[in-house]
Design a protein around this motif. Structure first.
Motif, PDB file in Angstrom:
ATOM      1  N   VAL A 127       0.950  -1.165   0.005  1.00  0.00           N
ATOM      2  CA  VAL A 127       0.175   0.071   0.086  1.00  0.00           C
ATOM      3  C   VAL A 127       0.881   1.290  -0.127  1.00  0.00           C
ATOM      4  CG1 VAL A 127      -1.764   1.261   1.293  1.00  0.00           C
ATOM      5  CG2 VAL A 127      -1.923  -1.380   1.196  1.00  0.00           C
ATOM      6  N   ARG A 128       0.449   2.370  -0.752  1.00  0.00           N
ATOM      7  CA  ARG A 128       1.110   3.467  -0.853  1.00  0.00           C
ATOM      8  C   ARG A 128       0.392   4.379   0.145  1.00  0.00           C
ATOM      9  NH1 ARG A 128       5.925   4.739  -2.314  1.00  0.00           N
ATOM     10  NH2 ARG A 128       5.539   3.311  -4.015  1.00  0.00           N
ATOM     11  N   SER A 129       1.326   4.769   1.450  1.00  0.00           N
ATOM     12  CA  SER A 129       0.450   5.462   2.543  1.00  0.00           C
ATOM     13  C   SER A 129       1.545   6.530   2.824  1.00  0.00           C
ATOM     14  CB  SER A 129       0.173   4.249   3.589  1.00  0.00           C
ATOM     15  OG  SER A 129      -0.413   5.060   4.774  1.00  0.00           O
ATOM     16  N   SER A 130       1.067   7.779   2.804  1.00  0.00           N
ATOM     17  CA  SER A 130       1.757   8.740   3.484  1.00  0.00           C
ATOM     18  C   SER A 130       3.219   8.880   2.760  1.00  0.00           C
ATOM     19  CB  SER A 130       2.190   8.505   5.135  1.00  0.00           C
ATOM     20  OG  SER A 130       1.011   8.481   5.790  1.00  0.00           O
ATOM     21  N   GLY A 131       3.336   8.777   1.365  1.00  0.00           N
ATOM     22  CA  GLY A 131       4.271   8.763   0.484  1.00  0.00           C
ATOM     23  C   GLY A 131       5.293   7.516   0.572  1.00  0.00           C
ATOM     24  N   ILE A 183       2.487  -5.844   9.677  1.00  0.00           N
ATOM     25  CA  ILE A 183       2.323  -4.667   8.989  1.00  0.00           C
ATOM     26  C   ILE A 183       3.907  -4.220   9.065  1.00  0.00           C
ATOM     27  CG2 ILE A 183       1.889  -2.110   8.946  1.00  0.00           C
ATOM     28  CD1 ILE A 183      -0.867  -2.827  10.439  1.00  0.00           C
ATOM     29  N   ASP A 184       4.505  -4.028   7.584  1.00  0.00           N
ATOM     30  CA  ASP A 184       5.912  -3.976   7.681  1.00  0.00           C
ATOM     31  C   ASP A 184       6.703  -4.757   8.447  1.00  0.00           C
ATOM     32  OD1 ASP A 184       5.321  -1.925   5.963  1.00  0.00           O
ATOM     33  OD2 ASP A 184       5.391  -0.316   7.747  1.00  0.00           O
ATOM     34  N   GLY A 185       6.354  -6.068   8.522  1.00  0.00           N
ATOM     35  CA  GLY A 185       7.136  -7.302   9.180  1.00  0.00           C
ATOM     36  C   GLY A 185       6.814  -7.481  10.480  1.00  0.00           C
ATOM     37  N   GLU A 186       6.377  -6.590  11.182  1.00  0.00           N
ATOM     38  CA  GLU A 186       5.992  -6.362  12.555  1.00  0.00           C
ATOM     39  C   GLU A 186       4.499  -6.965  12.902  1.00  0.00           C
ATOM     40  OE1 GLU A 186       8.132  -6.029  14.975  1.00  0.00           O
ATOM     41  OE2 GLU A 186       9.744  -5.398  13.430  1.00  0.00           O
ATOM     42  N   ALA A 187       4.281  -7.593  14.152  1.00  0.00           N
ATOM     43  CA  ALA A 187       3.020  -8.073  14.336  1.00  0.00           C
ATOM     44  C   ALA A 187       2.177  -7.068  14.689  1.00  0.00           C
ATOM     45  CB  ALA A 187       2.924  -9.078  15.782  1.00  0.00           C
ATOM     46  N   SER A 188       0.958  -6.826  14.412  1.00  0.00           N
ATOM     47  CA  SER A 188      -0.001  -5.773  14.298  1.00  0.00           C
ATOM     48  C   SER A 188      -1.051  -6.124  15.498  1.00  0.00           C
ATOM     49  CB  SER A 188      -1.097  -5.514  13.342  1.00  0.00           C
ATOM     50  OG  SER A 188      -1.942  -4.648  13.420  1.00  0.00           O
ATOM     51  N   LEU A 189      -1.586  -4.969  16.356  1.00  0.00           N
ATOM     52  CA  LEU A 189      -2.647  -5.295  17.276  1.00  0.00           C
ATOM     53  C   LEU A 189      -3.625  -5.543  16.940  1.00  0.00           C
ATOM     54  CD1 LEU A 189      -0.984  -2.787  20.155  1.00  0.00           C
ATOM     55  CD2 LEU A 189      -0.469  -5.066  19.753  1.00  0.00           C
ATOM     56  N   GLY A 190      -4.226  -5.023  15.599  1.00  0.00           N
ATOM     57  CA  GLY A 190      -5.437  -5.641  14.990  1.00  0.00           C
ATOM     58  C   GLY A 190      -6.141  -4.706  14.344  1.00  0.00           C
ATOM     59  N   MET A 191      -7.261  -4.350  14.204  1.00  0.00           N
ATOM     60  CA  MET A 191      -8.013  -3.470  13.312  1.00  0.00           C
ATOM     61  C   MET A 191      -7.736  -2.034  13.163  1.00  0.00           C
ATOM     62  SD  MET A 191     -11.857  -5.092  13.786  1.00  0.00           S
ATOM     63  CE  MET A 191     -12.596  -3.694  13.049  1.00  0.00           C
ATOM     64  N   SER A 192      -7.347  -1.430  14.408  1.00  0.00           N
ATOM     65  CA  SER A 192      -7.125  -0.040  14.206  1.00  0.00           C
ATOM     66  C   SER A 192      -5.819   0.352  13.494  1.00  0.00           C
ATOM     67  CB  SER A 192      -6.859   0.564  15.596  1.00  0.00           C
ATOM     68  OG  SER A 192      -8.126   0.465  16.306  1.00  0.00           O
ATOM     69  N   GLN A 193      -4.872  -0.590  13.637  1.00  0.00           N
ATOM     70  CA  GLN A 193      -3.630  -0.345  13.067  1.00  0.00           C
ATOM     71  C   GLN A 193      -3.867  -0.625  11.491  1.00  0.00           C
ATOM     72  OE1 GLN A 193      -0.697  -2.581  15.176  1.00  0.00           O
ATOM     73  NE2 GLN A 193       0.114  -0.954  15.760  1.00  0.00           N
ATOM     74  N   LEU A 194      -4.419  -1.555  11.162  1.00  0.00           N
ATOM     75  CA  LEU A 194      -4.893  -1.715   9.961  1.00  0.00           C
ATOM     76  C   LEU A 194      -5.533  -0.578   8.983  1.00  0.00           C
ATOM     77  CD1 LEU A 194      -6.196  -5.440   9.852  1.00  0.00           C
ATOM     78  CD2 LEU A 194      -4.093  -4.672   8.857  1.00  0.00           C
ATOM     79  N   ALA A 195      -6.596  -0.121   9.425  1.00  0.00           N
ATOM     80  CA  ALA A 195      -7.217   0.883   9.175  1.00  0.00           C
ATOM     81  C   ALA A 195      -6.335   2.265   8.805  1.00  0.00           C
ATOM     82  CB  ALA A 195      -8.449   1.396   9.863  1.00  0.00           C
ATOM     83  N   GLU A 196      -5.683   2.406   9.665  1.00  0.00           N
ATOM     84  CA  GLU A 196      -4.739   3.571   9.758  1.00  0.00           C
ATOM     85  C   GLU A 196      -3.722   3.384   8.252  1.00  0.00           C
ATOM     86  OE1 GLU A 196      -2.212   3.959  12.909  1.00  0.00           O
ATOM     87  OE2 GLU A 196      -3.897   4.485  14.454  1.00  0.00           O
ATOM     88  N   VAL A 197      -3.428   2.281   7.910  1.00  0.00           N
ATOM     89  CA  VAL A 197      -2.527   2.034   6.816  1.00  0.00           C
ATOM     90  C   VAL A 197      -3.698   1.875   5.440  1.00  0.00           C
ATOM     91  CG1 VAL A 197      -0.801   0.435   5.645  1.00  0.00           C
ATOM     92  CG2 VAL A 197      -0.864   0.813   8.033  1.00  0.00           C
ATOM     93  N   MET A 198      -4.591   1.143   5.525  1.00  0.00           N
ATOM     94  CA  MET A 198      -5.470   1.155   4.404  1.00  0.00           C
ATOM     95  C   MET A 198      -7.054   0.896   4.975  1.00  0.00           C
ATOM     96  SD  MET A 198      -5.311  -2.003   1.506  1.00  0.00           S
ATOM     97  CE  MET A 198      -6.434  -3.121   2.287  1.00  0.00           C
ATOM     98  N   ALA A 199      -7.751   1.963   4.611  1.00  0.00           N
ATOM     99  CA  ALA A 199      -9.170   2.129   5.105  1.00  0.00           C
ATOM    100  C   ALA A 199      -9.895   1.662   3.861  1.00  0.00           C
ATOM    101  CB  ALA A 199      -9.541   3.664   5.337  1.00  0.00           C
TER     102      ALA A 199
END
Length: 355
Positions: free
Chosen positions: A74-78, A96-112
Motif C-alpha cells: 500500500v502507498r501510504s503517506s508517501g 504490518i511492515d514485518g511487525e505483528a499488528s495489534l489489530g483493526m485500528s492499525q490496519l485501518a490507519e494504513v488501508m481504510a
C-alpha cells in the motif's frame, strides 16, 4: 493509500493470485462463482482483519488447504507499506511492515476500506443491528479510538446483564449501572457527532442518485426527550424481569426516510440498492473530508438489480470519488470499463490481466 500489489492464496476458490493494481480504477469480470467477490473479500480482509460476508474467517479457507494468506503493498503517506494477513491452525495473524499488528485500528490507519456488496440492501431490509454496524464502522474510520470505547461499553453492559440475571437490585445493581452510563455516553456522543455530519452528505448523494429527498435520523436506543439515566430507571422492572438491559446504545437504530416515508415500506428493490449505496458513498465522502485520504471502495456487481438509468447515475457518482475503486461484473457488456484502466478476467479461482 492505494493498494498497489495484491497476492492471495487459498481464499475460497482463489489460489496463487499476484496482481499489480491501478491506484484509481480496477475492473474484474467473470461468471458467478468464479472468484470475483472472493477477490474483494481478500482486500477487505487486509483492511479490516475480517470478511464482509461471514464472521467466521475459517470459512474463507479454500477446501483442502490448511490456511490462507493475503499480502498487499500500500502507498501510504508517501511510502510503501506491507500488510500481511494469514490464518493457520485456527490463529489469525496480522503483520504490518514485518511487525505483528495489534489489530483493526492499525490496519485501518494504513488501508481504510469500504464495501458495497451484494447484500447492500440489508441496510434497508434487515434489523437495527445492521444499521448500527454501518454507523460504528464509519465512526471507527474517523475516530480510531472508538473501537475500544465500543468494546468497553459491551464489557460493562455484559457485567450489568449478569448482575440482573443474578437478581441484584438497588445499590448492588447501581455498582454495575454507573459504568454502563459513563460508557454509553461516550458511544452515544461519538455516534451523534458522526451522524450529524453524515446526514447532509446522505441528502446530497441521495438526491443525485434518486432525484428524491433522502434523509437519516439517528435513534439513540432510548425514549426521546429523556436522559439514559432516566430511561434506565423507567426500564428497571423490565430489565430485572428479562435479565437484560432494554435501553442504551446497543438498541440504537438509524431511521432512513425518502419523501418523508420509511424506505423499508415504500422503496422498490432497485431503489433500496440506490438508497443503501447513497449511505455508503456518503460515508466514503465523509471519511475523505475528515482524514484527507481517499481509501478504497469495493463495489460488487453494481449492475445487478439496476436499470440502465439508475446504473448510469451510480457510476457517475462513483467517478467523482477520490478513492481507489474495485468494480466487478459478469461481463464488460453489463458494466462498461473506462478506457485506460486495468481489466482482470476471473475464472475458476485464477485472476488474469486482460491485455
Amino acid at each position: 493509500m492505494p493498494l498497489e500489489r495484491l497476492q492471495i492464496d487459498s481464499v475460497r476458490c482463489l489460489q496463487a493470485v499476484d496482481v499489480e493494481l491501478d491506484p484509481r480504477r480496477n475492473y474484474l469480470f467473470g461468471l458467478n462463482g468464479a472468484g470475483k467477490t472472493s477477490f474483494l473479500e481478500s482486500i477487505f480482509l487486509l483492511g479490516r482483519g475480517r470478511s464482509f460476508r461471514t464472521r467466521q474467517t475459517a470459512r474463507l479457507v479454500r477446501r483442502g488447504s490448511d490456511g490462507l494468506t493475503v499480502y498487499g503493498e500500500v502507498r501510504s503517506s508517501g511510502r510503501r507499506r506491507r500488510i500481511g494477513v494469514s490464518l493457520g491452525g485456527g490463529e489469525l495473524k496480522i503483520r504490518i511492515d514485518g511487525e505483528a499488528s495489534l489489530g483493526m485500528s492499525q490496519l485501518a490507519e494504513v488501508m481504510a476500506v469500504h464495501v458495497m456488496g451484494s447484500k447492500l440492501h440489508r441496510l434497508i431490509e434487515a434489523g437495527p443491528s445492521e444499521r448500527r454496524r454501518y454507523v460504528d464502522g464509519g465512526v471507527f474510520h474517523v475516530e480510531h479510538g472508538y473501537l475500544e470505547i465500543w468494546r468497553h461499553y459491551r464489557r460493562v453492559l455484559g457485567q450489568r446483564n449478569a448482575a440482573l440475571k443474578r437478581g441484584l437490585s438497588g445499590a448492588p445493581l447501581a455498582v454495575w449501572t454507573r459504568p454502563v452510563l459513563a460508557a454509553a455516553e461516550a458511544v452515544h456522543a461519538a455516534r451523534q457527532r458522526y451522524t450529524e455530519e453524515l446526514s447532509a452528505l446522505v441528502e446530497q448523494v441521495g438526491g443525485r442518485l434518486l432525484d428524491r429527498p433522502l434523509r437519516i435520523v439517528y435513534r439513540p436506543g432510548w425514549r426521546q426527550g429523556v436522559s439514559l439515566e432516566q430511561a434506565l430507571r423507567e426500564s428497571l422492572e423490565r430489565d430485572t424481569r428479562t435479565g437484560f438491559t432494554q435501553v442504551g446504545p446497543h438498541r440504537a437504530d438509524v431511521d432512513i426516510r425518502m419523501d418523508a416515508g420509511s424506505v423499508r415500506d415504500h422503496a422498490s428493490r432497485g431503489q433500496q440498492k440506490l438508497i443503501a449505496a447513497a449511505l455508503v458513498l456518503a460515508q466514503v465522502r465523509l471519511f475523505g473530508q475528515r482524514t484527507g485520504r481517499g481509501g478504497l471502495l469495493l463495489v460488487d456487481d453494481p449492475a445487478a438489480e439496476l436499470d440502465a438509468e439508475s446504473l448510469a447515475r451510480l457510476m457517475a457518482e462513483l467517478e467523482t470519488l477520490a478513492t481507489q475503486l474495485f468494480l466487478t461484473g459478469l461481463s464488460d457488456q453489463a458494466l462498461r470499463p473506462r478506457k485506460g484502466f486495468p481489466v482482470f478476467h476471473v475464472e475458476r479461482g485464477q485472476v488474469e490481466a486482460v491485455v
